[in-house]
Structures are given as structure tokens and as C-alpha cells.
Design a protein around this motif. Structure first.
Motif, mmCIF file in Angstrom:
data_model
loop_
_atom_site.group_PDB
_atom_site.id
_atom_site.type_symbol
_atom_site.label_atom_id
_atom_site.label_comp_id
_atom_site.label_asym_id
_atom_site.label_seq_id
_atom_site.Cartn_x
_atom_site.Cartn_y
_atom_site.Cartn_z
ATOM 1 N N VAL A 143 25.902 11.132 71.576
ATOM 2 C CA VAL A 143 24.707 11.355 70.757
ATOM 3 C C VAL A 143 25.029 11.942 69.387
ATOM 4 O O VAL A 143 24.239 11.831 68.457
ATOM 5 N N GLY B 236 35.028 10.826 70.348
ATOM 6 C CA GLY B 236 34.090 11.918 70.116
ATOM 7 C C GLY B 236 34.780 13.205 69.677
ATOM 8 O O GLY B 236 34.399 13.809 68.673
ATOM 9 N N ASN C 280 31.986 5.394 75.708
ATOM 10 C CA ASN C 280 30.929 5.476 74.689
ATOM 11 C C ASN C 280 31.327 4.733 73.419
ATOM 12 O O ASN C 280 30.643 4.817 72.397
ATOM 13 N N CYS D 225 28.124 18.244 73.954
ATOM 14 C CA CYS D 225 26.928 18.378 73.114
ATOM 15 C C CYS D 225 25.675 18.149 73.971
ATOM 16 O O CYS D 225 25.687 17.289 74.863
#
Ligand code: SF4
Ligand code: MG
Length: 275
Positions: free
Chosen positions: A216, A140, A136, A32
Motif C-alpha cells: 500500500v 518494498g 506484491n 505498514c
């Protein structure tokens, strides 16, 4: 202040002319826009370029997840393997072809969850592999579930009332099991990633690079760019990288201190005389 398109074009020209893109494949990363993985990619490809490593002498092994796609975006050899199995495959590559430079890459779900059982063994065996953990604190690729490094109370659509589990500290885990090179890094600082990776490759033995990064798309509350930029800071000036006790205290008490936390020479292979 916003960067103008002409400035971006100029920067791109400079980077291209310096050859920093040479270790990238022709495949445009599908992450992304704004994902921290771009910073890690820039750090790793810069390190490969600056060390002058020939692309056919480098292998990048990944598991599954957004980070698992990494080998497609590199012009080195690569293996996109099974969920959580980057480390055993990387170990096999290094055993079969010790002259190659081997990197293993993967996310926190892949490396600390599904593949969490492999980290202690590659660390205690001190296999000469450079493992980059893209942390992170969220899954994801499967669209935002908590991972083993998510903080207590972390709200996602799979944990609407907040997680109930204590997070796993990957840096501490690697130190506990005898990793001989341990660093914590920030995806927003690709220059430091490149510099530390260079030292990791020169280090003979297992190197664990714990990179804090931002998802994000699915994390709007914890490891956002805004938070990470505020939280990360250099190691204390008097930190002694050969002192395992200092390293362990730092790993536990100062989770956002970035740099080489521990580095110690140890012979590769089994000890002589069973000692
Ligand atoms: Fe990056 Fe998150 Fe997008 Fe995956 S889902 S590519 S980790 S921003
Ligand atoms: Mg993750």
C-alpha cells in the motif's frame, strides 16, 4: 460502511478466544498499516493453530525484505537468513530434521530476483518444504523499485518511464520445474490461505504458494487492494488439478484465478534405477 471500534474489539476477542493468535509472537508486526502481509500472517498462523502443530516442531525460514521479518512475528522457530537464500536454508533444515514442518517465506524480489536460481532446484528435488511467495510485484523494504514480477511499463521512482522488461510468472516457473503442489492465493482471503496451507503441509513434497498481495505504501497503480479485489476469481469449475497441461495453460492465460492449480503425488528423493 465503517467498522465501529466496539465491533473490532468484539472480533478481536473472538479471534483470541479461538486461539487463532497463539502462533503469533509477542512482537507486533512492523509492516505498514494496510499491508497485505497481515492477511498472509493471519492465514499462516490460523493454519498452524488449526492443524494443531506444536510451535517447537515448526520452522519458518525467511530471506531479506519486508517479508523477511516474518519469523520475528511468529512463536515457532524461525531463521531470518540472507537475501534470496530462504530455500537452500529451508532445504538444509528439512534434511537435518525431516520430522519438522518447514515453511519458507519471502517476497518477489527476494524469491524471483536475488534467489530466483533456487526455485528450480527445490522444485525438481521435490523437497518437503512449503514455500509462501509474498508477491506484491515491488521491492518494498528498499522503498519501491520494480521487481521481476512487475508488469511491463510499471512506473516507480526507479523506472519513471515504465519498466521495459516482461514480468516473470512465478507460478509457471514452479510448474515448469516440477513442483508437485502449486497454488495461487490472495492476501485478502486469509481463510483460503489457511485452508490451502493445511493441504500443502499434508502434501509430501515441495509446495509452492504464490500469494498476490498489496504494497500500500509504494504501489498506487497495479496490485492495489481495489484492483486485486476486482481481478481475483476462483479457478474454473472444471479445472483438473492433476493435469499438468491444464495447470500450465491456466498459469499462462488466467493469472488471477485463485486456488490449487496443480497437485500430484511423486515419491521423495532420487528416482530408482536412474529413471
Ligand atoms: Fe508492506 Fe509495502 Fe510497507 Fe513493505 S513497504 S510493509 S510491502 S506496505
Ligand atoms: Mg515485493
Amino acid at each position: 460502511m465503517r467498522t465501529r471500534p466496539t465491533e473490532i474489539a468484539q472480533k478481536l476477542k473472538e479471534i483470541t478466544e479461538q486461539g487463532l493468535f497463539s502462533a503469533r509472537s509477542g512482537n507486533i508486526p512492523t509492516w505498514c498499516p494496510g499491508c497485505g502481509y497481515f492477511g498472509i500472517h493471519h492465514g499462516l498462523t490460523t493454519a498452524i493453530h488449526k492443524m494443531g502443530l506444536k510451535h517447537h516442531e515448526v520452522v519458518i525460514v525467511s530471506g531479506i525484505g519486508c517479508a523477511g521479518r516474518y519469523p520475528f512475528f511468529s512463536s515457532t522457530y524461525g531463521l531470518h537468513t540472507v537475501h534470496g537464500r530462504a530455500l537452500p536454508v529451508a532445504t538444509g533444515v528439512k534434511l537435518a530434521r525431516p520430522e519438522l514442518t518447514v515453511f519458507a517465506v519471502g517476497g518477489d524480489g527476494d524469491g524471483l530476483g536475488i534467489g530466483g536460481g533456487h526455485l528450480p532446484h527445490i522444485a525438481r528435488r521435490n523437497v518437503d518444504v512449503n514455500y509462501i511467495l509474498f508477491d506484491n510485484s515491488i521491492y518494498g523494504l528498499t522503498k519501491g523499485q520494480p521487481s521481476p514480477s512487475s508488469p511491463l511499463g510499471f512506473k516507480t521512482k526507479a523506472s519513471p518511464q515504465g519498466t521495459k522488461d516482461q514480468p516473470l510468472n512465478g507460478t509457471l516457473m514452479a510448474l515448469s520445474y516440477g513442483a508437485t503442489f502449486v497454488a495461487r492465493l490472495f492476501a485478502g482471503n486469509p481463510d483460503q490461505i489457511a485452508e490451502v496451507l493445511t493441504q500443502a503441509v499434508q502434501h509430501k513434497g515441495f509446495a509452492f504458494l504464490h500469494v498476490y498481495t498489496s504494497c500500500v505504501t509504494f504501489d498506487k497503480e497495479f496490485k492495489t487492494w481495489e484492483h486485486l479485489k476486482k481481478w481475483v476469481h476462483p479457478l474454473p469449475k472444471d479445472h483438473e488439478t492433476s493435469d499438468i497441461k491444464q495447470a500450465i495453460v491456466l498459469a499462462m492465460d488466467d493469472p488471477f484465478a485463485m486456488g490449487i492449480i496443480y497437485k500430484k503425488a511423486r515419491r521423495l528423493g532420487p528416482p530408482e534405477n536412474g529413471g
